[in-house]
Every structure is written in C-alpha cells, then in structure tokens.
Design a protein around this motif. Structure first.
Motif, PDB file in Angstrom:
ATOM      1  N   THR A  17       0.815  -1.219   0.000  1.00 13.72           N
ATOM      2  CA  THR A  17       0.000   0.000   0.000  1.00 13.72           C
ATOM      3  C   THR A  17       0.846   1.266   0.000  1.00 13.72           C
ATOM      4  OG1 THR A  17      -0.113   0.066   2.408  1.00 13.72           O
ATOM      5  CG2 THR A  17      -1.865  -1.142   1.236  1.00 13.72           C
ATOM      6  N   GLY A  18       2.113   1.148   0.290  1.00  9.75           N
ATOM      7  CA  GLY A  18       2.954   2.333   0.382  1.00  9.75           C
ATOM      8  C   GLY A  18       2.903   2.948   1.773  1.00  9.75           C
ATOM      9  N   SER A  19       2.033   2.427   2.635  1.00  7.39           N
ATOM     10  CA  SER A  19       1.916   2.945   4.000  1.00  7.39           C
ATOM     11  C   SER A  19       2.858   2.199   4.934  1.00  7.39           C
ATOM     12  CB  SER A  19       0.474   2.785   4.500  1.00  7.39           C
ATOM     13  OG  SER A  19       0.170   1.411   4.660  1.00  7.39           O
ATOM     14  N   GLY A  20       3.651   1.303   4.370  1.00  8.45           N
ATOM     15  CA  GLY A  20       4.533   0.498   5.202  1.00  8.45           C
ATOM     16  C   GLY A  20       3.935  -0.856   5.538  1.00  8.45           C
ATOM     17  N   ARG A  21       2.680  -1.060   5.176  1.00  6.04           N
ATOM     18  CA  ARG A  21       2.025  -2.345   5.438  1.00  6.04           C
ATOM     19  C   ARG A  21       1.881  -3.120   4.137  1.00  6.04           C
ATOM     20  NH1 ARG A  21      -2.770  -2.026   9.652  1.00  6.04           N
ATOM     21  NH2 ARG A  21      -2.391  -4.235   9.559  1.00  6.04           N
ATOM     22  N   THR A  22       1.990  -4.413   4.257  1.00  3.45           N
ATOM     23  CA  THR A  22       1.766  -5.296   3.119  1.00  3.45           C
ATOM     24  C   THR A  22       0.589  -6.185   3.453  1.00  3.45           C
ATOM     25  OG1 THR A  22       4.096  -5.287   2.516  1.00  3.45           O
ATOM     26  CG2 THR A  22       2.773  -7.120   1.698  1.00  3.45           C
ATOM     27  N   TYR A  23      -0.354  -6.249   2.528  1.00  4.40           N
ATOM     28  CA  TYR A  23      -1.494  -7.140   2.666  1.00  4.40           C
ATOM     29  C   TYR A  23      -1.216  -8.394   1.856  1.00  4.40           C
ATOM     30  CZ  TYR A  23      -4.269  -3.557   4.900  1.00  4.40           C
ATOM     31  OH  TYR A  23      -4.732  -2.633   5.792  1.00  4.40           O
ATOM     32  N   PHE A  24      -1.735  -9.501   2.338  1.00  8.83           N
ATOM     33  CA  PHE A  24      -1.633 -10.766   1.630  1.00  8.83           C
ATOM     34  C   PHE A  24      -3.052 -11.148   1.231  1.00  8.83           C
ATOM     35  CE2 PHE A  24       2.106 -10.308   4.175  1.00  8.83           C
ATOM     36  CZ  PHE A  24       3.121 -10.778   3.364  1.00  8.83           C
TER      37      PHE A  24
END
Length: 183
Positions: free
Chosen positions: A95-102
């Motif tokens: 997301t570019g927010s530092g979080r990665t979704y799976f």
C-alpha cells in the motif's frame, strides 16, 4: 453431569469435522505448492483460508494465532506469508503505508486502498480498463499489472459555508474560527 443438547453436540461435531477438513486441505495445498506442511504453515494456512477470500496483514494473522492459543512469533508469521507468496498461494499488495497485505485471491484484480482506515477492498471485475499498456524494454515481458486506487472520505457538502463564500455553516474550521462574525 453436564447436559449438552443434541443440536449443540451435532454442531460441535460438524465444526470439528470442518476444521479437520480445512487443515487437511491446507496440508494438501502446501504439498502441491512444494512446501512442507509444518505446524506453523498449517496453522497460518488455516487462519488465512478459513473464511474464503481475505486481505490480511502479518499482524492480523499473528493476532488470530494468539487469540486461538497458537504460539507463533511475528517473524515466523512474516516468513511464512512470504513463503506463501513465493509459492503463489497468496498475492502481496503493497500500500505504500509500510504495510503489506496478503490477498488470498491470486487472480488478476485491482484494489481500492482506504487510507484513513488502512484497509484494502477489491474493485469489482470489469471496472478498471486500460487502453494500451506500454511496450516493455527489450528482453522483458509484462507478467502482471497491479492497480491500487487510493481513497479518502469525501467531505459532505456544506451549505451556507463561509469557506465557499456563503454566510456560514457553523460546522467547519473556517466558520467556527469566525464565530464572532456570525449573524
């Protein structure tokens, strides 16, 4: 002696059978993907694939594991999810927010990213169209196109707002800061 109604006993038996079936399915899926079905992988696969299509972060799954009494470190969750992504069991969405979704849906689809909620949702199929993709540089082919459309909540229309040149709505910063100017 504890009395357990037949319907409750049947429901509990079905849930146990469903859980066993799910874990059996997870183990078979891991094997087909070339991953050894370790305790950690099977547990995380169960949490991830239990409720069908899901967008989850490592923190989400770590919390699920702890809530279920499964002791796993956050590093193990990250490593396992990255292994699932390499084996194409899940799709990474940055997301570019530092979080990665799976994402458990590994097929071609795009996402909305709701910034204020740090949440992603699928864009319905056929809603995003491309006129023409650029030619890749020599020696390369396009393998996938990821689209992440960022969303922010639209501010409600303010009638009579000083910010828009009207007498004042009394609700926005402009109108409240000029409270003494109210008529």
């Amino acid at each position: 002696m504890l009395f357990v109604p037949d319907e409750t006993r049947s429901r509990l038996r079905a849930e146990c059978e469903d859980e066993a079936l799910l874990l059996s399915h997870v183990m078979a899926t891991l094997r087909r993907a070339g991953l050894r079905p370790t305790r950690q992988r099977v547990a995380l696969g169960g949490f991830l694939f239990r409720s069908g299509h899901r967008h989850a972060t490592a923190d989400d799954l770590h919390r699920d594991a702890l809530d279920a009494g499964v002791s796993l470190s956050l590093a193990t969750v990250y490593n396992t999810l990255n292994q699932f992504a390499e084996a194409e069991l899940v799709r990474k969405v940055h997301t570019g927010s530092g979080r990665t979704y799976f994402d458990t849906d590994t097929g071609d689809h795009q996402h909305f990213y709701i910034e204020a909620e740090d949440r992603i949702i699928d864009i319905p199929p056929g809603q995003v169209r491309f006129g023409k993709l650029p030619e890749p540089p020599d020696g390369y082919v396009i393998t996938k196109v990821d689209v992440l459309i960022r969303l922010a909540r639209a501010e409600p229309e303010r009638r009579g707002c000083r910010a828009s040149g009207s007498p004042g709505c009394g609700a926005c910063h402009t109108c409240l800061s000029n409270d003494g100017d109210r008529e």
